[in-house]
Design a protein around this motif. Structure first.
Motif, PDB file in Angstrom:
ATOM      1  N   LYS A 119      12.872   0.982  11.939  1.00  0.00           N
ATOM      2  CA  LYS A 119      12.292   0.859  13.283  1.00  0.00           C
ATOM      3  C   LYS A 119      10.779   0.719  13.199  1.00  0.00           C
ATOM      4  CE  LYS A 119      15.731   3.350  15.998  1.00  0.00           C
ATOM      5  NZ  LYS A 119      15.990   4.540  16.825  1.00  0.00           N
ATOM      6  N   ILE A 120      10.155   1.574  12.399  1.00  0.00           N
ATOM      7  CA  ILE A 120       8.696   1.556  12.277  1.00  0.00           C
ATOM      8  C   ILE A 120       8.236   0.275  11.594  1.00  0.00           C
ATOM      9  CG2 ILE A 120       6.736   2.660  11.149  1.00  0.00           C
ATOM     10  CD1 ILE A 120       8.177   5.337  11.637  1.00  0.00           C
ATOM     11  N   MET A 121       8.874  -0.070  10.491  1.00  0.00           N
ATOM     12  CA  MET A 121       8.463  -1.261   9.759  1.00  0.00           C
ATOM     13  C   MET A 121       8.742  -2.520  10.576  1.00  0.00           C
ATOM     14  SD  MET A 121       7.014  -0.131   7.156  1.00  0.00           S
ATOM     15  CE  MET A 121       6.786  -1.557   6.130  1.00  0.00           C
ATOM     16  N   GLY A 122       9.824  -2.510  11.359  1.00  0.00           N
ATOM     17  CA  GLY A 122      10.111  -3.657  12.212  1.00  0.00           C
ATOM     18  C   GLY A 122       9.008  -3.862  13.218  1.00  0.00           C
ATOM     19  N   SER A 123       8.552  -2.787  13.847  1.00  0.00           N
ATOM     20  CA  SER A 123       7.475  -2.909  14.819  1.00  0.00           C
ATOM     21  C   SER A 123       6.173  -3.292  14.128  1.00  0.00           C
ATOM     22  CB  SER A 123       7.315  -1.605  15.605  1.00  0.00           C
ATOM     23  OG  SER A 123       6.914  -0.549  14.773  1.00  0.00           O
ATOM     24  N   GLN A 124       5.964  -2.812  12.926  1.00  0.00           N
ATOM     25  CA  GLN A 124       4.749  -3.174  12.195  1.00  0.00           C
ATOM     26  C   GLN A 124       4.768  -4.649  11.809  1.00  0.00           C
ATOM     27  OE1 GLN A 124       4.300  -0.517   8.905  1.00  0.00           O
ATOM     28  NE2 GLN A 124       3.292   1.051  10.131  1.00  0.00           N
ATOM     29  N   GLU A 156       1.858 -10.890  15.181  1.00  0.00           N
ATOM     30  CA  GLU A 156       0.962 -11.132  16.311  1.00  0.00           C
ATOM     31  C   GLU A 156      -0.474 -11.315  15.825  1.00  0.00           C
ATOM     32  OE1 GLU A 156       1.134  -8.305  19.505  1.00  0.00           O
ATOM     33  OE2 GLU A 156       3.330  -8.337  19.517  1.00  0.00           O
ATOM     34  N   ILE A 157      -0.900 -10.470  14.917  1.00  0.00           N
ATOM     35  CA  ILE A 157      -2.263 -10.566  14.383  1.00  0.00           C
ATOM     36  C   ILE A 157      -2.451 -11.896  13.664  1.00  0.00           C
ATOM     37  CG2 ILE A 157      -3.853  -9.607  12.668  1.00  0.00           C
ATOM     38  CD1 ILE A 157      -2.758  -6.831  13.440  1.00  0.00           C
ATOM     39  N   THR A 197      -5.071 -14.749  14.746  1.00  0.00           N
ATOM     40  CA  THR A 197      -6.063 -15.217  13.772  1.00  0.00           C
ATOM     41  C   THR A 197      -6.022 -16.742  13.655  1.00  0.00           C
ATOM     42  OG1 THR A 197      -5.821 -13.157  12.545  1.00  0.00           O
ATOM     43  CG2 THR A 197      -6.847 -14.993  11.380  1.00  0.00           C
ATOM     44  N   LEU A 198      -4.810 -17.281  13.550  1.00  0.00           N
ATOM     45  CA  LEU A 198      -4.700 -18.737  13.453  1.00  0.00           C
ATOM     46  C   LEU A 198      -5.236 -19.413  14.712  1.00  0.00           C
ATOM     47  CD1 LEU A 198      -1.210 -19.121  11.738  1.00  0.00           C
ATOM     48  CD2 LEU A 198      -3.465 -19.484  10.722  1.00  0.00           C
ATOM     49  N   GLY A 199      -4.959 -18.820  15.883  1.00  0.00           N
ATOM     50  CA  GLY A 199      -5.483 -19.369  17.142  1.00  0.00           C
ATOM     51  C   GLY A 199      -6.998 -19.356  17.173  1.00  0.00           C
ATOM     52  N   LYS A 200      -7.582 -18.251  16.729  1.00  0.00           N
ATOM     53  CA  LYS A 200      -9.038 -18.137  16.702  1.00  0.00           C
ATOM     54  C   LYS A 200      -9.637 -19.159  15.727  1.00  0.00           C
ATOM     55  CE  LYS A 200     -12.606 -15.754  18.121  1.00  0.00           C
ATOM     56  NZ  LYS A 200     -13.028 -15.755  19.502  1.00  0.00           N
ATOM     57  N   ILE A 201      -9.000 -19.349  14.575  1.00  0.00           N
ATOM     58  CA  ILE A 201      -9.488 -20.339  13.598  1.00  0.00           C
ATOM     59  C   ILE A 201      -9.456 -21.743  14.201  1.00  0.00           C
ATOM     60  CG2 ILE A 201      -8.916 -21.478  11.407  1.00  0.00           C
ATOM     61  CD1 ILE A 201      -8.096 -18.711  10.349  1.00  0.00           C
TER      62      ILE A 201
END
Length: 118
Positions: A61-66, A72-73, A77-81
């Motif tokens: 559960k924790i690793m899935g959310s991570q 998302e990050i 990041t790709l969007g910002k680039i």
């Protein structure tokens, strides 16, 4: 004398039977202890497997959310680039022209602190 030897013989036989009963009781006790130990080990293994399963569920559960957060990050990041590359391409020409104009257009002037010596 024969009655005495018979009595001794009976005592020896009784002692032997008592000894046999003690040996048998010890064997039963060892067997029960061994069985109890095996049952305890089986119970411990079962408990360990249960706790391990619960741990893995919580971990997934924790690793899935991570992993969702990391995705998302990565996406942000790709969007910002892409945004920065677009901005670079958009303003590169005008910034270069401004820099070249400033560097190449030289107006020779006399400095305000210059004194002519005559």
């Amino acid at each position: 004398m024969t009655s005495q030897s018979q009595g001794i013989h009976q005592l020896l036989q009784a002692e032997k039977r008592a000894k046999d009963k003690l040996e048998e009781a010890k064997k039963r006790k060892e067997k029960r202890l061994k069985q109890a130990k095996e049952e305890a080990m089986a119970e411990i293994d079962q408990y360990r497997m249960q706790r391990d399963k619960e741990f893995r569920l919580k971990q997934s559960k924790i690793m899935g959310s991570q992993s969702n957060v990391s995705e998302e990050i990565e996406e942000q990041t790709l969007g910002k680039i892409k945004e920065l590359n677009g901005s670079y391409n958009k303003y590169m020409e005008s910034v270069l022209k401004q820099l070249l104009n400033i560097v190449c257009d030289v107006n020779p002037e006399i400095h305000v602190n210059y004194r002519a010596t005559n």
